[in-house]
Scaffold this motif. Structure first.
Motif, PDB file in Angstrom:
ATOM      1  N   PRO A  52       0.824  -1.221   0.000  1.00 52.48           N
ATOM      2  CA  PRO A  52       0.000   0.000   0.000  1.00 52.48           C
ATOM      3  C   PRO A  52       0.856   1.268   0.000  1.00 52.48           C
ATOM      4  O   PRO A  52       1.968   1.305   0.542  1.00 52.48           O
ATOM      5  N   TYR A  53       0.328   2.310  -0.623  1.00 51.09           N
ATOM      6  CA  TYR A  53       0.998   3.605  -0.607  1.00 51.09           C
ATOM      7  C   TYR A  53      -0.052   4.705  -0.729  1.00 51.09           C
ATOM      8  O   TYR A  53      -1.180   4.464  -1.167  1.00 51.09           O
ATOM      9  N   ARG A  54       0.336   5.899  -0.346  1.00 50.92           N
ATOM     10  CA  ARG A  54      -0.535   7.058  -0.500  1.00 50.92           C
ATOM     11  C   ARG A  54      -0.184   7.758  -1.802  1.00 50.92           C
ATOM     12  O   ARG A  54       0.940   8.217  -1.992  1.00 50.92           O
ATOM     13  N   ASP A  55      -1.140   7.819  -2.711  1.00 52.36           N
ATOM     14  CA  ASP A  55      -0.897   8.448  -4.003  1.00 52.36           C
ATOM     15  C   ASP A  55      -0.593   9.931  -3.800  1.00 52.36           C
ATOM     16  O   ASP A  55      -1.348  10.657  -3.145  1.00 52.36           O
ATOM     17  N   GLU A  56       0.532  10.382  -4.372  1.00 51.28           N
ATOM     18  CA  GLU A  56       0.970  11.757  -4.194  1.00 51.28           C
ATOM     19  C   GLU A  56       0.801  12.592  -5.455  1.00 51.28           C
ATOM     20  O   GLU A  56       1.371  13.676  -5.576  1.00 51.28           O
ATOM     21  N   GLY A  57       0.015  12.081  -6.406  1.00 49.54           N
ATOM     22  CA  GLY A  57      -0.262  12.847  -7.608  1.00 49.54           C
ATOM     23  C   GLY A  57      -1.243  13.971  -7.341  1.00 49.54           C
ATOM     24  O   GLY A  57      -1.737  14.165  -6.232  1.00 49.54           O
ATOM     25  N   GLY A  58      -1.535  14.730  -8.389  1.00 45.66           N
ATOM     26  CA  GLY A  58      -2.463  15.856  -8.263  1.00 45.66           C
ATOM     27  C   GLY A  58      -1.725  17.175  -8.368  1.00 45.66           C
ATOM     28  O   GLY A  58      -0.660  17.282  -8.969  1.00 45.66           O
ATOM     29  N   GLY A  59      -2.286  18.191  -7.777  1.00 47.23           N
ATOM     30  CA  GLY A  59      -1.676  19.512  -7.811  1.00 47.23           C
ATOM     31  C   GLY A  59      -2.069  20.300  -9.044  1.00 47.23           C
ATOM     32  O   GLY A  59      -2.868  19.867  -9.872  1.00 47.23           O
ATOM     33  N   THR A  60      -1.509  21.503  -9.167  1.00 46.80           N
ATOM     34  CA  THR A  60      -1.766  22.392 -10.301  1.00 46.80           C
ATOM     35  C   THR A  60      -0.439  22.977 -10.782  1.00 46.80           C
ATOM     36  O   THR A  60       0.211  23.711 -10.033  1.00 46.80           O
ATOM     37  N   PRO A  61      -0.006  22.650 -12.018  1.00 44.64           N
ATOM     38  CA  PRO A  61      -0.631  21.673 -12.904  1.00 44.64           C
ATOM     39  C   PRO A  61      -0.482  20.256 -12.354  1.00 44.64           C
ATOM     40  O   PRO A  61       0.424  19.991 -11.558  1.00 44.64           O
ATOM     41  N   ALA A  62      -1.356  19.386 -12.783  1.00 52.21           N
ATOM     42  CA  ALA A  62      -1.405  18.044 -12.222  1.00 52.21           C
ATOM     43  C   ALA A  62      -0.152  17.248 -12.568  1.00 52.21           C
ATOM     44  O   ALA A  62       0.442  17.407 -13.635  1.00 52.21           O
ATOM     45  N   THR A  63       0.249  16.397 -11.638  1.00 56.04           N
ATOM     46  CA  THR A  63       1.305  15.424 -11.875  1.00 56.04           C
ATOM     47  C   THR A  63       0.793  14.056 -11.460  1.00 56.04           C
ATOM     48  O   THR A  63      -0.170  13.946 -10.689  1.00 56.04           O
ATOM     49  N   ILE A  64       1.442  13.007 -11.958  1.00 54.91           N
ATOM     50  CA  ILE A  64       1.021  11.643 -11.661  1.00 54.91           C
ATOM     51  C   ILE A  64       2.073  10.974 -10.792  1.00 54.91           C
ATOM     52  O   ILE A  64       3.282  11.171 -10.974  1.00 54.91           O
TER      53      ILE A  64
ATOM     54  N   ALA B 282      20.314   7.475   3.290  1.00 54.77           N
ATOM     55  CA  ALA B 282      20.414   7.195   4.719  1.00 54.77           C
ATOM     56  C   ALA B 282      21.472   6.148   5.008  1.00 54.77           C
ATOM     57  O   ALA B 282      22.021   6.091   6.103  1.00 54.77           O
ATOM     58  N   ALA B 283      21.741   5.302   4.010  1.00 54.27           N
ATOM     59  CA  ALA B 283      22.778   4.262   4.071  1.00 54.27           C
ATOM     60  C   ALA B 283      22.441   3.129   5.010  1.00 54.27           C
ATOM     61  O   ALA B 283      22.560   1.975   4.660  1.00 54.27           O
ATOM     62  N   THR B 284      22.018   3.425   6.219  1.00 59.73           N
ATOM     63  CA  THR B 284      21.765   2.341   7.161  1.00 59.73           C
ATOM     64  C   THR B 284      20.354   2.350   7.712  1.00 59.73           C
ATOM     65  O   THR B 284      19.949   1.413   8.363  1.00 59.73           O
ATOM     66  N   GLU B 285      19.603   3.399   7.481  1.00 58.08           N
ATOM     67  CA  GLU B 285      18.264   3.473   8.042  1.00 58.08           C
ATOM     68  C   GLU B 285      17.241   3.222   6.941  1.00 58.08           C
ATOM     69  O   GLU B 285      17.131   3.985   5.983  1.00 58.08           O
ATOM     70  N   PRO B 286      16.430   2.129   7.054  1.00 58.54           N
ATOM     71  CA  PRO B 286      15.425   1.860   6.034  1.00 58.54           C
ATOM     72  C   PRO B 286      14.458   3.009   5.906  1.00 58.54           C
ATOM     73  O   PRO B 286      14.039   3.622   6.889  1.00 58.54           O
ATOM     74  N   ALA B 287      14.109   3.345   4.657  1.00 59.90           N
ATOM     75  CA  ALA B 287      13.178   4.428   4.408  1.00 59.90           C
ATOM     76  C   ALA B 287      11.813   3.880   4.050  1.00 59.90           C
ATOM     77  O   ALA B 287      11.692   2.767   3.566  1.00 59.90           O
ATOM     78  N   PRO B 288      10.741   4.604   4.313  1.00 61.71           N
ATOM     79  CA  PRO B 288       9.432   4.141   3.905  1.00 61.71           C
ATOM     80  C   PRO B 288       9.289   4.191   2.395  1.00 61.71           C
ATOM     81  O   PRO B 288      10.053   4.863   1.705  1.00 61.71           O
ATOM     82  N   CYS B 289       8.320   3.446   1.883  1.00 62.08           N
ATOM     83  CA  CYS B 289       8.016   3.540   0.469  1.00 62.08           C
ATOM     84  C   CYS B 289       7.389   4.902   0.227  1.00 62.08           C
ATOM     85  O   CYS B 289       6.305   5.191   0.728  1.00 62.08           O
ATOM     86  N   ALA B 290       8.102   5.756  -0.490  1.00 58.93           N
ATOM     87  CA  ALA B 290       7.627   7.136  -0.654  1.00 58.93           C
ATOM     88  C   ALA B 290       7.659   7.548  -2.097  1.00 58.93           C
ATOM     89  O   ALA B 290       8.441   7.065  -2.865  1.00 58.93           O
TER      90      ALA B 290
END
Length: 370
Positions: A165-177, A362-370
C-alpha cells in the motif's frame, strides 16, 4: 558447499548477472534444498513465475523480501558480487548467515563483502554438480519447512511492490502523476511479452519493480556505471534484437534530453518502440541527494518542457500525460499498427526522492516507500 546446504534451514539463493543463463539448474537445486530465490537487478526475470521468487534483492527489494532475506541462515550468491545495491549497503544479509559465493572468476570473490566459502566454476555447472551430489539426501530446510503453504501465500500476496500500500501523491496544479500509479497502470496496459529497458536516475526503481517481465531476457538494466543517458540507445538495440516483443524504454527526463537524437534511428527503422519519460523537470537523484544539504540546484533543475513535442519533431508520436486517464491513446497505439515510436512525457510528482534513493542516502536506516 554441500554441507552448508544440508545444514541450512532458511537458505536463500541470490542470482546475479553471471547467473543469467543458469535459471533452470538453480531452480532445480533450490527445489531440492528448499531455498528461496532472489536476484540482483541485473538478473530480474530469471525466476519469473516461480512461487518462491522474491524478485530483486537490495535497494529495490519489497518489505517481504527484505524480511525473508534478513532471516536467512545461508545465502548463496550465484554470479553476483553482492555489491552495496544488492545488499542494501551491507544491511540486508544478517551477520549470522553463512555466505557462499559461486563465480567463474576467482577475482570476484569477496570484492564487496566478506564471504565464508567460495566456489570457482561455471554457475550452471556448479549448481548441477551440487544437485547431483545432494541426490535424495534431506536438507535442514526441507525438514524444517522454510517453504510452507503459508509462506507461499505471503509471497503471492506481498511479494510484488504493486501489493504494497501507498498514499498516491499525484495531483496539484498543474497536475502530476505518482510514478507508482503510472507504472502500475502501464503494467496493466502493456502486453506480457515485453522487453523493459531502464535508464538511470531517481525514477528507475518504479519501472524496474512495477513493470513485470516474462523472463531474464525481458529486462535490460543499464546501470553498470550509473551513467545517465544509456537507456534509449539500449532500447533501440533491444527492439531490433527482439522484434517479437514490445520494447519499453523507461527514461528520466534528464536521460531523455541527453539522448533524444537516438529517436532519428527509431523513426528511420520504424521501430514499434514505447518510450516512457518519468519527467520531474530535474535530474531527480541530484536534487534529492544534494538539496537537503543546502547545495544550489540551478544546474540540475529544468523548466517544464514539452518533451512530447520534441519527440514529434523527430517523427515520433508524442503524448503528454498527467493522470491515468491520459493513457488512453497508449491503448490505441498498442492496438496497431505501431509504425513509428510513441513517446510518453509523463509529468510525475517529484517532491521527494524514490524509496530506494532515500534509503541509499540514509545508508543504514530503512526508508518508507515514498
Amino acid at each position: 558447499m554441500l554441507a552448508a546446504l544440508q545444514a541450512a534451514r532458511r537458505p536463500v539463493f541470490i542470482a546475479g548477472r553471471g547467473a543469467r543463463a543458469a535459471g533452470d539448474p538453480l531452480t532445480r537445486l533450490a527445489d531440492a534444498c528448499g531455498a528461496l530465490l532472489a536476484v540482483s537487478a541485473a538478473a530480474k526475470g530469471l525466476f519469473a513465475g516461480n512461487p518462491w521468487n522474491l524478485d530483486v534483492a537490495g535497494g529495490f527489494a519489497t518489505p517481504l523480501a527484505t524480511e525473508l532475506i534478513g532471516a536467512a541462515d545461508l545465502v548463496v550468491a550465484w554470479g553476483s558480487t553482492l555489491n552495496m545495491w544488492t545488499t542494501r549497503h551491507g544491511e540486508l544479509i544478517p551477520s549470522s548467515a553463512v555466505v557462499v559465493q559461486v563465480d567463474h572468476d576467482p577475482a570476484a570473490f569477496g570484492v564487496n563483502r566478506p564471504v565464508d566459502l567460495t566456489v570457482a566454476g561455471d554457475v550452471a555447472a556448479v549448481a548441477e554438480a551440487v544437485h547431483d551430489r545432494l541426490g535424495d539426501q534431506p536438507t535442514g530446510s526441507v525438514a524444517g519447512g522454510w517453504r510452507t503453504p503459508e509462506l507461499a501465500q505471503r509471497i503471492r500476496d506481498h511479494g510484488r511492490w504493486r501489493t504494497v500500500p501507498y498514499r498516491d501523491e499525484g495531483g496539484g496544479t498543474p497536475a502530476t502523476i505518482d510514478p507508482r500509479t503510472l507504472s502500475a497502470a502501464l503494467d496493466d496496459l502493456l502486453p506480457p511479452d515485453r522487453t523493459v529497458v531502464v535508464d538511470s536516475g531517481n525514477f528507475m526503481g518504479y519501472p524496474s519493480m512495477w513493470l513485470d517481465v516474462p523472463d531474464v531476457a525481458g529486462f535490460c538494466f543499464t546501470q553498470a556505471f550509473q551513467s545517465v543517458g544509456l537507456g534509449l540507445a539500449s532500447a533501440l538495440g533491444a527492439a531490433v534484437a527482439r522484434p517479437d516483443r514490445l520494447t519499453v524504454a523507461a527514461l528520466g527526463d534528464g536521460g531523455f534530453l541527453m539522448s533524444a537524437a537516438e529517436l532519428v534511428t527509431a523513426v528511420r527503422l520504424a521501430l514499434p518502440l514505447l518510450v516512457v519519460i518519468y519527467d520531474d523537470a530535474a535530474y531527480g537523484a541530484e536534487v534529492h541527494h544534494f538539496g537537503p544539504d543546502g547545495h544550489p540546484l540551478e544546474t540540475v533543475t529544468f523548466l517544464d518542457t514539452d518533451l512530447a513535442a520534441i519527440a514529434s519533431g523527430y517523427g515520433c508520436d508524442g503524448l503528454t500525460i498527467r493522470t491515468v486517464d491520459d493513457l488512453a491513446p497508449v491503448r490505441r497505439w498498442l492496438a496497431g499498427p505501431r509504425t513509428r515510436p510513441l513517446v510518453v512525457d509523463a509529468k510525475v510528482c517529484g517532491a521527494r526522492g524514490s524509496w530506494w534513493l532515500e534509503e541509499g542516502s540514509a545508508a543504514t536506516e530503512p526508508a518508507p516507500c515514498a
